[in-house]
Design a protein around this motif. Structure first.
Motif, PDB file in Angstrom:
ATOM      1  N   HIS A   1       0.836  -1.212   0.000  1.00 38.13           N
ATOM      2  CA  HIS A   1       0.000   0.000   0.000  1.00 38.13           C
ATOM      3  C   HIS A   1       0.864   1.251   0.000  1.00 38.13           C
ATOM      4  N   TRP A   2       1.955   1.229   0.780  1.00 36.27           N
ATOM      5  CA  TRP A   2       2.845   2.391   0.820  1.00 36.27           C
ATOM      6  C   TRP A   2       3.369   2.724  -0.571  1.00 36.27           C
ATOM      7  N   GLN A   3       3.668   1.690  -1.366  1.00 33.63           N
ATOM      8  CA  GLN A   3       4.206   1.909  -2.709  1.00 33.63           C
ATOM      9  C   GLN A   3       3.164   2.497  -3.651  1.00 33.63           C
TER      10      GLN A   3
ATOM     11  N   SER B   1       8.215   6.009  -4.378  1.00 32.04           N
ATOM     12  CA  SER B   1       7.661   4.669  -4.573  1.00 32.04           C
ATOM     13  C   SER B   1       8.768   3.671  -4.888  1.00 32.04           C
ATOM     14  N   GLY B   2       9.714   4.064  -5.726  1.00 28.49           N
ATOM     15  CA  GLY B   2      10.843   3.194  -6.042  1.00 28.49           C
ATOM     16  C   GLY B   2      11.687   2.881  -4.817  1.00 28.49           C
ATOM     17  N   GLY B   3      11.919   3.891  -3.980  1.00 26.87           N
ATOM     18  CA  GLY B   3      12.676   3.688  -2.754  1.00 26.87           C
ATOM     19  C   GLY B   3      11.969   2.733  -1.798  1.00 26.87           C
ATOM     20  N   ILE B   4      10.655   2.881  -1.672  1.00 22.61           N
ATOM     21  CA  ILE B   4       9.891   1.958  -0.836  1.00 22.61           C
ATOM     22  C   ILE B   4       9.956   0.554  -1.428  1.00 22.61           C
ATOM     23  N   GLY B   5       9.926   0.464  -2.765  1.00 22.58           N
ATOM     24  CA  GLY B   5      10.049  -0.834  -3.421  1.00 22.58           C
ATOM     25  C   GLY B   5      11.385  -1.510  -3.124  1.00 22.58           C
ATOM     26  N   VAL B   6      12.458  -0.726  -3.115  1.00 21.80           N
ATOM     27  CA  VAL B   6      13.782  -1.277  -2.778  1.00 21.80           C
ATOM     28  C   VAL B   6      13.788  -1.728  -1.321  1.00 21.80           C
ATOM     29  N   TYR B   7      13.237  -0.904  -0.437  1.00 17.54           N
ATOM     30  CA  TYR B   7      13.164  -1.260   0.980  1.00 17.54           C
ATOM     31  C   TYR B   7      12.351  -2.548   1.163  1.00 17.54           C
ATOM     32  N   HIS B   8      11.201  -2.621   0.499  1.00 17.08           N
ATOM     33  CA  HIS B   8      10.343  -3.803   0.590  1.00 17.08           C
ATOM     34  C   HIS B   8      11.066  -5.041   0.051  1.00 17.08           C
ATOM     35  N   THR B   9      11.774  -4.898  -1.044  1.00 17.55           N
ATOM     36  CA  THR B   9      12.560  -6.007  -1.590  1.00 17.55           C
ATOM     37  C   THR B   9      13.582  -6.496  -0.566  1.00 17.55           C
ATOM     38  N   GLY B  10      14.245  -5.570   0.107  1.00 25.09           N
ATOM     39  CA  GLY B  10      15.213  -5.942   1.125  1.00 25.09           C
ATOM     40  C   GLY B  10      14.582  -6.691   2.285  1.00 25.09           C
ATOM     41  N   VAL B  11      13.377  -6.297   2.646  1.00 21.60           N
ATOM     42  CA  VAL B  11      12.654  -6.998   3.709  1.00 21.60           C
ATOM     43  C   VAL B  11      12.298  -8.408   3.244  1.00 21.60           C
ATOM     44  N   GLU B  12      11.832  -8.522   2.003  1.00 18.75           N
ATOM     45  CA  GLU B  12      11.477  -9.843   1.457  1.00 18.75           C
ATOM     46  C   GLU B  12      12.690 -10.767   1.379  1.00 18.75           C
ATOM     47  N   ARG B  13      13.836 -10.214   1.072  1.00 13.62           N
ATOM     48  CA  ARG B  13      15.060 -11.012   0.894  1.00 13.62           C
ATOM     49  C   ARG B  13      15.869 -11.170   2.183  1.00 13.62           C
ATOM     50  N   ASP B  14      15.320 -10.660   3.284  1.00  8.47           N
ATOM     51  CA  ASP B  14      15.998 -10.719   4.591  1.00  8.47           C
ATOM     52  C   ASP B  14      17.330  -9.978   4.595  1.00  8.47           C
ATOM     53  N   TRP B  15      17.419  -8.897   3.823  1.00 11.44           N
ATOM     54  CA  TRP B  15      18.619  -8.066   3.843  1.00 11.44           C
ATOM     55  C   TRP B  15      18.589  -7.149   5.063  1.00 11.44           C
ATOM     56  N   TRP B  16      17.391  -6.782   5.507  1.00 10.56           N
ATOM     57  CA  TRP B  16      17.206  -5.956   6.687  1.00 10.56           C
ATOM     58  C   TRP B  16      15.825  -6.224   7.258  1.00 10.56           C
TER      59      TRP B  16
ATOM     60  N   ALA C   1       9.906  -1.078  -8.105  1.00 10.81           N
ATOM     61  CA  ALA C   1      11.089  -0.215  -7.989  1.00 10.81           C
ATOM     62  C   ALA C   1      11.684   0.077  -9.368  1.00 10.81           C
ATOM     63  N   ILE C   2      11.827  -0.953 -10.180  1.00  7.64           N
ATOM     64  CA  ILE C   2      12.380  -0.772 -11.527  1.00  7.64           C
ATOM     65  C   ILE C   2      11.501   0.169 -12.350  1.00  7.64           C
ATOM     66  N   ALA C   3      10.193  -0.090 -12.339  1.00  7.45           N
ATOM     67  CA  ALA C   3       9.268   0.740 -13.114  1.00  7.45           C
ATOM     68  C   ALA C   3       9.252   2.171 -12.580  1.00  7.45           C
ATOM     69  N   SER C   4       9.256   2.319 -11.272  1.00  9.03           N
ATOM     70  CA  SER C   4       9.203   3.662 -10.681  1.00  9.03           C
ATOM     71  C   SER C   4      10.446   4.472 -11.013  1.00  9.03           C
ATOM     72  N   PHE C   5      11.626   3.849 -10.944  1.00 12.90           N
ATOM     73  CA  PHE C   5      12.846   4.580 -11.283  1.00 12.90           C
ATOM     74  C   PHE C   5      12.905   4.909 -12.782  1.00 12.90           C
ATOM     75  N   THR C   6      12.296   4.086 -13.610  1.00 12.16           N
ATOM     76  CA  THR C   6      12.167   4.412 -15.027  1.00 12.16           C
ATOM     77  C   THR C   6      11.268   5.635 -15.199  1.00 12.16           C
ATOM     78  N   LEU C   7      10.182   5.684 -14.423  1.00  8.46           N
ATOM     79  CA  LEU C   7       9.284   6.840 -14.482  1.00  8.46           C
ATOM     80  C   LEU C   7       9.983   8.106 -13.989  1.00  8.46           C
TER      81      LEU C   7
END
Length: 155
Positions: free
Chosen positions: A37-39, A72-87, A137-143
């Motif tokens: 939702h944040w994204q 939105s892209g930044g939140i996507g990167v953060y969310h990806t990191g949470v999904e991948r257990d990076w943080w 994240a990819i799409a948002s940074f393209t935008l």
């Protein structure tokens, strides 16, 4: 390309991301987590920014569109990191926090607990090894690049 064309493309890109997310949610039955939702919120803002930017000249609105897409892209990167257990992600929507220590036996046996909570640290869908958060994240940074290109145009 002209500024109005670029603004239209960037706005349409956010609209497509929102429509895609809503289709996954309502047609595909994939409920979004809190960070999903944040994204979405910056893309909703972009829809308004884009419509106004089509009517009002200047660089401010395209720069605001770029900022919203970057958020939105930044939140996507953060969310990806949470999904991948990076943080660690927010305790409210991840499996990594808390535990059962603070619950009473009545709490553990209660049937009134909320159901259907979607965890932010679980990947619900992926394509080519990337989750929806990663693709956002990819799409948002393209935008962001399209919005910045639009901001470069004077009219």
């Amino acid at each position: 390309m002209t500024r109005p064309t670029l603004v239209f493309l960037a706005t349409a890109g956010s609209a497509a991301l929102i429509i895609g997310a809503l289709l996954f949610q309502y047609v595909g039955g994939m409920a979004p987590c809190e960070m999903c939702h944040w994204q979405r919120w910056p893309h909703y803002a972009i829809l308004v920014i884009g419509l106004i930017a089509l009517m009002v000249p200047g660089r401010l609105l395209p720069l605001l569109g770029a900022l919203a897409a970057a958020i939105s892209g930044g939140i996507g990167v953060y969310h990806t990191g949470v999904e991948r257990d990076w943080w660690q992600g927010p305790v409210s929507c991840t499996n990594g926090g808390g535990g059962l220590g603070g619950l009473s036996s009545g709490d553990l046996l209660s049937t009134s607990a909320p159901t259907g909570i979607v965890m932010c640290d679980e990947v619900a869908w992926e394509m080519l090894g990337l989750s929806m958060a990663s693709w956002n994240a990819i799409a948002s940074f393209t935008l962001v690049l399209i919005w910045l290109w639009a901001a470069k145009h004077r009219v």
